[in-house]
Design a protein around this motif. Structure first.
Motif, mmCIF file in Angstrom:
data_model
loop_
_atom_site.group_PDB
_atom_site.id
_atom_site.type_symbol
_atom_site.label_atom_id
_atom_site.label_comp_id
_atom_site.label_asym_id
_atom_site.label_seq_id
_atom_site.Cartn_x
_atom_site.Cartn_y
_atom_site.Cartn_z
ATOM 1 N N TYR A 77 11.438 -18.036 11.131
ATOM 2 C CA TYR A 77 11.140 -17.045 12.149
ATOM 3 C C TYR A 77 10.050 -16.144 11.589
ATOM 4 C CZ TYR A 77 11.819 -13.022 15.222
ATOM 5 O OH TYR A 77 11.632 -11.989 16.102
ATOM 6 N N ASN A 78 8.859 -16.258 12.142
ATOM 7 C CA ASN A 78 7.708 -15.498 11.647
ATOM 8 C C ASN A 78 7.494 -15.668 10.147
ATOM 9 O OD1 ASN A 78 7.531 -14.621 14.240
ATOM 10 N ND2 ASN A 78 8.309 -12.567 13.835
ATOM 11 N N GLU A 79 7.266 -16.886 9.734
ATOM 12 C CA GLU A 79 7.117 -17.150 8.297
ATOM 13 C C GLU A 79 5.726 -17.679 7.953
ATOM 14 O OE1 GLU A 79 9.166 -16.283 6.066
ATOM 15 O OE2 GLU A 79 11.187 -16.240 6.909
ATOM 16 N N GLU A 80 4.712 -17.370 8.756
ATOM 17 C CA GLU A 80 3.397 -17.973 8.510
ATOM 18 C C GLU A 80 2.879 -17.728 7.098
ATOM 19 O OE1 GLU A 80 0.616 -16.342 11.307
ATOM 20 O OE2 GLU A 80 0.827 -14.307 10.541
ATOM 21 N N GLU A 81 3.234 -16.571 6.528
ATOM 22 C CA GLU A 81 2.715 -16.280 5.188
ATOM 23 C C GLU A 81 3.396 -17.118 4.112
ATOM 24 O OE1 GLU A 81 2.392 -11.744 4.704
ATOM 25 O OE2 GLU A 81 3.340 -12.094 6.639
ATOM 26 N N SER A 82 4.665 -17.426 4.332
ATOM 27 C CA SER A 82 5.407 -18.178 3.300
ATOM 28 C C SER A 82 5.151 -19.679 3.385
ATOM 29 C CB SER A 82 6.906 -17.947 3.450
ATOM 30 O OG SER A 82 7.194 -16.606 3.664
ATOM 31 N N LEU A 83 4.825 -20.164 4.593
ATOM 32 C CA LEU A 83 4.805 -21.610 4.802
ATOM 33 C C LEU A 83 3.905 -22.403 3.851
ATOM 34 C CD1 LEU A 83 5.148 -21.987 8.664
ATOM 35 C CD2 LEU A 83 6.776 -22.628 6.893
ATOM 36 N N PRO A 84 2.657 -21.946 3.593
ATOM 37 C CA PRO A 84 1.825 -22.723 2.666
ATOM 38 C C PRO A 84 2.473 -22.872 1.282
ATOM 39 C CG PRO A 84 0.518 -21.081 3.808
ATOM 40 C CD PRO A 84 1.941 -20.810 4.155
ATOM 41 N N PHE A 85 3.047 -21.775 0.779
ATOM 42 C CA PHE A 85 3.731 -21.837 -0.527
ATOM 43 C C PHE A 85 4.900 -22.803 -0.447
ATOM 44 C CE2 PHE A 85 2.044 -17.486 -0.208
ATOM 45 C CZ PHE A 85 1.264 -17.426 -1.353
ATOM 46 N N LEU A 86 5.640 -22.668 0.636
ATOM 47 C CA LEU A 86 6.841 -23.488 0.800
ATOM 48 C C LEU A 86 6.470 -24.966 0.827
ATOM 49 C CD1 LEU A 86 9.910 -23.667 1.502
ATOM 50 C CD2 LEU A 86 9.222 -23.761 3.869
ATOM 51 N N TYR A 87 5.453 -25.292 1.629
ATOM 52 C CA TYR A 87 5.068 -26.694 1.778
ATOM 53 C C TYR A 87 4.651 -27.284 0.429
ATOM 54 C CZ TYR A 87 2.768 -30.922 3.316
ATOM 55 O OH TYR A 87 2.413 -32.234 3.454
ATOM 56 N N ASN A 88 3.905 -26.489 -0.338
ATOM 57 C CA ASN A 88 3.514 -26.915 -1.678
ATOM 58 C C ASN A 88 4.702 -27.271 -2.546
ATOM 59 O OD1 ASN A 88 0.910 -27.183 -2.367
ATOM 60 N ND2 ASN A 88 0.520 -24.980 -2.527
ATOM 61 N N ARG A 89 5.662 -26.355 -2.550
ATOM 62 C CA ARG A 89 6.838 -26.572 -3.389
ATOM 63 C C ARG A 89 7.635 -27.771 -2.877
ATOM 64 N NH1 ARG A 89 8.542 -21.525 -5.809
ATOM 65 N NH2 ARG A 89 10.574 -22.417 -6.343
ATOM 66 N N LEU A 90 7.699 -27.918 -1.553
ATOM 67 C CA LEU A 90 8.484 -29.024 -0.993
ATOM 68 C C LEU A 90 7.857 -30.380 -1.307
ATOM 69 C CD1 LEU A 90 9.632 -27.722 2.517
ATOM 70 C CD2 LEU A 90 11.019 -28.007 0.464
ATOM 71 N N THR A 91 6.531 -30.453 -1.219
ATOM 72 C CA THR A 91 5.894 -31.741 -1.526
ATOM 73 C C THR A 91 6.053 -32.044 -3.011
ATOM 74 O OG1 THR A 91 3.820 -30.532 -1.598
ATOM 75 C CG2 THR A 91 4.195 -31.890 0.329
ATOM 76 N N GLY A 92 5.954 -30.988 -3.828
ATOM 77 C CA GLY A 92 6.190 -31.160 -5.266
ATOM 78 C C GLY A 92 7.572 -31.750 -5.509
ATOM 79 N N LEU A 93 8.530 -31.207 -4.779
ATOM 80 C CA LEU A 93 9.912 -31.691 -4.908
ATOM 81 C C LEU A 93 10.016 -33.142 -4.463
ATOM 82 C CD1 LEU A 93 13.108 -31.043 -4.990
ATOM 83 C CD2 LEU A 93 12.831 -30.730 -2.540
ATOM 84 N N ALA A 94 9.403 -33.429 -3.301
ATOM 85 C CA ALA A 94 9.502 -34.778 -2.732
ATOM 86 C C ALA A 94 8.903 -35.816 -3.684
ATOM 87 C CB ALA A 94 8.815 -34.821 -1.377
ATOM 88 N N ASP A 95 7.851 -35.429 -4.401
ATOM 89 C CA ASP A 95 7.243 -36.367 -5.352
ATOM 90 C C ASP A 95 8.215 -36.772 -6.447
ATOM 91 O OD1 ASP A 95 4.959 -36.239 -3.921
ATOM 92 O OD2 ASP A 95 3.958 -34.764 -5.220
ATOM 93 N N ASN A 96 9.164 -35.904 -6.717
ATOM 94 C CA ASN A 96 10.137 -36.192 -7.773
ATOM 95 C C ASN A 96 11.364 -36.931 -7.266
ATOM 96 O OD1 ASN A 96 8.782 -35.087 -9.983
ATOM 97 N ND2 ASN A 96 9.328 -33.017 -9.293
ATOM 98 N N ILE A 97 11.413 -37.157 -5.963
ATOM 99 C CA ILE A 97 12.562 -37.884 -5.416
ATOM 100 C C ILE A 97 12.075 -39.222 -4.896
ATOM 101 C CG2 ILE A 97 14.416 -37.837 -3.713
ATOM 102 C CD1 ILE A 97 14.269 -34.803 -3.790
ATOM 103 N N LYS A 98 12.330 -40.254 -5.683
ATOM 104 C CA LYS A 98 11.757 -41.557 -5.336
ATOM 105 C C LYS A 98 12.724 -42.417 -4.518
ATOM 106 C CE LYS A 98 7.816 -41.307 -7.725
ATOM 107 N NZ LYS A 98 7.489 -39.983 -7.159
ATOM 108 N N ASP A 99 14.018 -42.148 -4.684
ATOM 109 C CA ASP A 99 15.002 -43.065 -4.090
ATOM 110 C C ASP A 99 15.310 -42.766 -2.630
ATOM 111 O OD1 ASP A 99 15.039 -43.911 -6.643
ATOM 112 O OD2 ASP A 99 16.880 -42.838 -7.200
#
Ligand code: UDP
Ligand code: MG
Length: 330
Positions: free
Chosen positions: A13-35
């Motif tokens: 809810y109104n998180e435009e400022e956080s989203l870029p940081f969040l997406y970065n961290r999430l993709t970083g996480l996803a790269d570490n989950i291969k299965d």
């Protein structure tokens, strides 16, 4: 063998400022989950800023990004409820958009999920960036809630957790409109595992909570979880009744012995005020439950979806890759 899916629900809810940081961290996480196949389910809870546009942009370049756009702001509890209906994962994590919950912890949660736990929840070791008042009130609240209910309540735990598919199905079976999801996590049971983490301050933006909302949530929490306050009201009535009866006998005997005692104004007023106060509080408590019954009995839909873009079969009318808005009533 089919690869399992890990879904990450992000109510925003109104998180435009956080989203870029969040997406970065999430993709970083996803790269570490291969299965696992990954699904990021962003639930836009009626944001008035560009949060939805940002997510739509992300969806264009990254098909793991799905979104559910609610028709207005319903509050985080309902946003999560909506997400449970649409999420497709075998394992489902819930995380705040403001990075107060470190996404990397999901890897550890996943480990326990694979060991057979259904609800791996993150308990806060510390609460950086929160005022002492918020810490104090939240502690007091958990104490009260635990004291009045029979189900063990998870202390210092938010919604940051990883749930198995059967836990999600159990949560979907709760039809209530006034939702207190933290209570529901306890009520469903299943195998639970606690892990500790340090809660970070928000990366950007401001908290959507204020003290009125928190008080609301606290009352919702207690009233939706237990009928103990009704019983407390009954006991209070019983005790004042016994006290009043004892006092009545005392006055009766005293009048018999000492004759009529006219001055008695102060004690009369005191008793009157005390008893009316107890009555009003009891009425208020009954009112809380009555109001809730009223709301549940109306049976209104929990939320409305303006647009869904993702893999869930609920909204099969939507082509998963099209951006066409289709509204669905749930
Ligand atoms: N949120 C939401 N709907 C609301 C309020 C909040 O979906 O009406 C989301 C918000 O975007 C965030 C999460 O719920 O991802 C937690 O909100 P916030 O950080 O404001 O709460 P706090 O961490 O201060 O308890
Ligand atoms: Mg937050």
């Amino acid at each position: 063998m089919r690869k399992k899916t890990l879904s990450i629900i992000i109510p925003m809810y109104n998180e435009e400022e956080s989203l870029p940081f969040l997406y970065n961290r999430l993709t970083g996480l996803a790269d570490n989950i291969k299965d696992y196949d990954i699904e990021f389910l962003f639930v836009n809870d009626g944001s008035k800023d560009n949060s939805l546009e940002i997510v739509k942009q992300l969806h264009k370049v990254d098909k793991r990004v799905c979104y559910l756009n609610l028709s207005r702001n319903f509050g985080k509890e309902v946003a999560m409820g909506a997400a449970f209906d649409y999420v497709t994962g075998d394992a489902v994590a819930i995380i705040d958009a403001d990075l107060q919950d470190p996404p990397e912890l999901i890897i550890e949660m996943l480990k326990y999920y694979e060991e057979g736990y259904d609800d791996v929840y993150a308990k806060r070791r510390s609460r950086d960036g929160e005022s002492w008042l918020k810490k104090f009130t939240s502690k007091a609240f958990y104490k009260v809630l635990q004291a009045v209910s029979r189900v063990p309540i998870q202390k210092d735990t938010g919604d940051f957790r990883l749930l198995s598919r059967r836990a999600i199905e159990a949560l979907k079976a709760f039809p209530e409109k006034q939702r207190y999801t933290k209570g529901m996590f306890s009520l469903i049971g299943f195998k639970k595992k606690e892990i500790l983490f340090d809660r970070d301050p928000r990366v950007a933006g401001t908290t959507k909570w204020n003290y009125f909302k928190l008080i609301d949530l606290a009352i919702d929490g207690i009233v939706s979880f237990t009928i103990a306050p009704l019983r407390i009201a009954t006991f209070l009535g019983l005790f004042t009744g016994i006290g009043a009866f004892a006092y009545m006998i005392f006055i009766f005997v005293r009048t018999l012995i000492q004759g009529v005692d006219v001055p008695g104004y102060a004690s009369t007023i005191c008793i009157l005020l005390f008893v009316s106060c107890v009555q009003l509080i009891s009425l208020g408590i009954i009112g809380e439950y009555l109001g809730r019954i009223f709301i549940e009995v109306k049976g209104r839909p929990l939320y409305f979806v303006e647009e869904y873009c993702g893999k869930s079969a609920i909204d099969s009318s939507v082509d998963s890759d099209s951006d066409i808005a289709i509204s669905t009533a749930k």
